[in-house]
Scaffold this motif. Structure first.
Motif, short mmCIF file in Angstrom:
data_model
loop_
_atom_site.label_atom_id
_atom_site.label_comp_id
_atom_site.label_asym_id
_atom_site.label_seq_id
_atom_site.Cartn_x
_atom_site.Cartn_y
_atom_site.Cartn_z
N ILE A 656 0.92 -1.18 -0.09
CA ILE A 656 -0.09 0.17 -0.09
C ILE A 656 0.85 1.31 -0.15
O ILE A 656 0.67 2.30 -0.63
CB ILE A 656 -0.81 -0.09 1.34
N ILE A 657 2.04 1.15 0.81
CA ILE A 657 2.84 2.51 0.74
C ILE A 657 3.48 2.73 -0.47
O ILE A 657 3.60 3.80 -1.07
CB ILE A 657 3.99 2.02 1.83
N THR A 658 3.74 1.64 -1.40
CA THR A 658 4.37 1.79 -2.85
C THR A 658 3.22 2.29 -3.62
O THR A 658 3.43 2.99 -4.31
CB THR A 658 4.62 0.17 -3.30
N LEU A 663 1.34 7.22 -6.74
CA LEU A 663 0.38 8.20 -6.84
C LEU A 663 0.63 9.74 -6.63
O LEU A 663 0.63 10.64 -7.13
CB LEU A 663 -0.79 7.66 -6.15
N LEU A 664 1.47 9.70 -5.20
CA LEU A 664 1.90 11.17 -5.09
C LEU A 664 2.96 11.62 -6.03
O LEU A 664 2.98 12.78 -6.39
CB LEU A 664 2.54 10.94 -3.65
N LEU A 671 2.15 18.69 -10.89
CA LEU A 671 1.94 20.09 -10.40
C LEU A 671 3.33 21.01 -10.67
O LEU A 671 3.19 22.12 -10.82
CB LEU A 671 1.93 19.94 -8.74
N LEU A 672 4.31 20.48 -10.65
CA LEU A 672 5.60 21.05 -10.81
C LEU A 672 5.89 21.24 -12.43
O LEU A 672 6.94 21.93 -12.57
CB LEU A 672 6.68 20.53 -10.07
#
Length: 696
Positions: A656-658, A663-664, A671-672
């Motif tokens: 789940i962390i992966t 996604l982040l 965004l950048l």
């Protein structure tokens, strides 16, 4: 060869398979004497080398290093894992070698460009190799006694003989040795320095080794050449992974007057580096926090119209009182709650900065501010600190630091830096042990009412305040205003000027007292341009000195070391597997075997943030009328029902962390993109027919 080498009849030569060209003709003297750099393209390079020397040493020239990029890779000899994983009988090997004699396997690849060596992360490994021979017919191997003699190799940096501080000026051609000087690397603590050796001209180079110069290991590899004579090849692994240490090292003061050596770069005094790290850096960070982007106390600036005119920022301070005025705020009144929260954080940093400044003055300068004013060179520093002014700290007309009926009153506020240094001394031990955070309580409440633990100082002193301004040392010299935020730059220039006073007050280094080790950021590189290097093999006989000097080989071809993110570097294939079935039924099957150990203090801070969502973070940075400050009240450390400290051990699901990390990453990159314009170069996807997350 130099006369010194000829006298002892010992010399370094290229590896024996490089002595002849593909036609069998002997190579010219310069190629015969030069060590070679070998290139391998996978991590099993040592077994491959040993198998190659055993089965087909004549094919070694095919591994000579050459210029390449990932767009234009060079020919790679096929790596046959069977050759080193499964040995063959000696008779079969002998027959195979006789059959291979004269074939093209011994052809060295042609290289027309300058060498750039890549890192192991790029799937490239390099070895430097040579033969130590006697200068008699046949060039037999020189036998060495490992107990009394040793072989090694040196990495030498080439620096232009005519130095230049212009980074845009191109370097001379590294093959033109007359334009370069050689420097040897001398390790020193975490880093090292380049020490001048001599001119890089092959015929003029003195075969010397700098005292304490880094010596890198060579190991022997035995093989039998095609005519049946046994040979020994000395091999060393080229440490391309240490590229940043070599590139960032400065130069030591030379003992002779070379042009490049005259530009020797000296590191700052380690004690001065400590002053920048522990005092000036945090001090300027506090200034930026309250003055950056226009967030500076206009109450303090109202008496200085020149500074108001020079301030070039349109963003309004977040501490202004909201009002029905068309501008949305009242510039004459602060928002008390916001101001108190910001001052609490600034006060904590100011106390620790006071403690670090006091310890530095006492430990490095021998200056104890509790005693009488010093004499000599330290007096100017003492006077500058004593004259540092904080405007209206305590009873200013606009936004005073204390409130009526508050836990602190005007007598508890220090506005003089020397007085604050004296008052911080009794709290030196408690500041190292105090737990929790400090909060200035509102009017009518005591410290314990807002959860402040005992041990904090009983006075207030701020290096920077979002309403009243910043602590400003006296101006030491005329200031030339730069473009941008003039006021911020002027205050920082005054703070930086203290470093000159500290440098003048520093006593001579005491050999009996170890000096702090300087940080890498304080080191001045020898040359900011990409470095060129050569390598030399060395045969040393310490027991025979001074009658027999070290035997130093000629230099390898010049080369550069590629950085980790070099745009020309080949890319190591990396495959990252993500969870396939990401439904709740699939994710619940994964074990939670990644554990975070959190202390009671960290547990308390995490508990404070549990009620904060993305909307709260967004509203906290928006201007009025949408602005909503974050509400994270102090909850203290995690404790059991009996009041015992309670740490926690949390198990998390790595799959789940992966997924969250992926996604982040996509969100942040998107965004950048308006800054970097990098989306066209970020990702490319190919279809995988039939690759499903759940089998049916």
């Amino acid at each position: 060869m130099s006369n010194k080498l000829a006298k002892h009849d010992i010399a370094w030569a290229a590896p024996q398979p490089f002595w002849t060209d593909p036609t069998g003709a002997v190579q010219p003297g310069s190629a015969l004497r030069r060590p070679q750099i070998l290139r391998f393209t996978h991590d099993e390079f040592i077994p491959e080398l040993l198998a190659l020397l055993q089965q087909s040493p004549a094919a070694l020239p095919a591994h000579a290093a050459m210029a390449e990029t990932w767009r234009g890779p060079c020919a790679v000899p096929p790596a046959e894992a069977e050759s080193w994983l499964q040995g063959k009988p000696a008779r079969i090997l002998a027959a195979r070698r006789r059959a291979q004699q004269g074939r093209s396997a011994r052809t060295a690849p042609a290289s027309t460009g300058l060498l750039k060596l890549y890192q192991p992360a790029h799937m490239r490994h390099y070895l430097v190799g040579g033969s130590l021979v006697c200068r008699t017919p046949g060039l037999p191997d020189r036998q060495i006694d490992p107990a009394r003699q040793k072989v090694c190799y040196l990495i030498r940096r080439l620096l232009p003989r005519v130095p230049s501080t212009n980074r845009d000026e191109p370097l001379p051609d590294p093959r033109q040795t007359g334009a370069w000087d050689e420097f040897g690397f001398v390790p020193n603590g975490k880093t090292g320095a380049w020490r001048y050796i001599g001119p890089a001209d092959a015929e003029n180079l003195v075969a010397t080794i700098a005292p304490a110069e880094e010596r890198l290991a060579l190991f022997p590899a035995n093989f039998v050449q095609d005519d049946g004579h046994p040979r020994r090849l000395y091999i060393g692994n080229v440490p391309v992974g240490r590229r940043e240490a070599y590139q960032g090292a400065g130069t030591q003061a030379p003992s002779s007057g070379s042009g490049a050596a005259a530009a020797a770069s000296a590191a700052l005094d380690p004690r001065l580096v400590l002053f920048h790290t522990q005092v000036l850096g945090p001090w300027k960070a506090l200034v930026n926090r309250v003055m950056g982007n226009g967030q500076v106390g206009l109450g303090a600036l109202s008496a200085d119209p020149d500074n108001i005119g020079q301030l070039k920022s349109a963003r309004l301070p977040s501490v202004f009182k909201k009002s029905s005025d068309p501008s949305g705020y009242d510039s004459t009144r602060p928002d008390v709650d916001t101001l108190r929260a910001q001052r609490s954080a600034l006060q904590t940093s100011s106390w620790y900065l006071l403690l670090d400044l006091y310890n530095f003055l006492k430990d490095q300068l021998g200056l104890d501010v509790r005693s009488a004013a010093p004499t000599g060179t330290a007096l100017a520093l003492y006077n500058a600190l004593d004259a540092a002014a904080m405007p209206d700290l305590g009873d200013g007309a606009l936004g005073p630091l204390v409130e009526p009926d508050g836990a602190f009153q005007n007598d508890d506020v220090e506005s003089n830096l020397i007085d604050a240094l004296i008052r911080i001394v009794p709290f030196a031990a408690s500041l190292e042990e105090v737990q929790g955070s400090f909060t200035i309580p509102p009017a009518g409440k005591a410290l314990e009412d807002v959860g402040v633990q005992p041990g904090w100082p009983d006075f207030l002193f701020l290096f920077a305040d979002p309403w009243l301004g910043v602590l400003r040392p006296p101006e030491q010299a005329a200031f030339d205003p730069p473009e941008g935020d003039y006021l911020v730059e002027k205050v920082q220039a005054r703070i930086d000027a203290l470093a000159d006073l500290v440098a003048a007050a520093l006593p001579a280094p005491d050999p009996a007292r170890p000096a702090p080790e300087p940080t890498l950021a304080s080191m001045q590189p020898a040359d900011m341009r990409e470095a060129w290097y050569v390598m030399r093999l060395v045969y040393e006989r310490p027991g025979c000195a001074p009658f027999h000097e070290a035997v130093v080989s000629e230099a390898t071809p010049p080369f550069q070391m590629a950085g980790f993110f070099d745009p020309d570097a080949p890319a190591r294939p990396i495959r990252i597997g993500l969870p396939m079935d990401i439904s709740p039924a699939g994710l619940r099957k994964f074990d939670k075997n990644a554990v975070f150990m959190m202390s009671d203090m960290l547990c308390g801070q995490v508990d404070r943030m549990k009620g904060i969502g993305l909307a709260d973070l967004v509203l906290s940075v928006l201007p009025w009328p949408f602005h909503k400050p974050l509400s994270v009240p102090e909850k203290g450390d995690c404790k059991t029902g009996d009041g015992l400290s309670l740490g926690v051990m949390c198990s998390l699901s790595i799959p789940i962390i992966t997924i969250c990390a992926l996604l982040l990453l996509m969100i942040i990159v998107s965004l950048l993109d308006f800054i970097f314009r990098w989306l066209p170069y970020f990702i490319v996807c190919f279809p995988l027919p039939g690759f499903k997350g759940r089998k049916k």
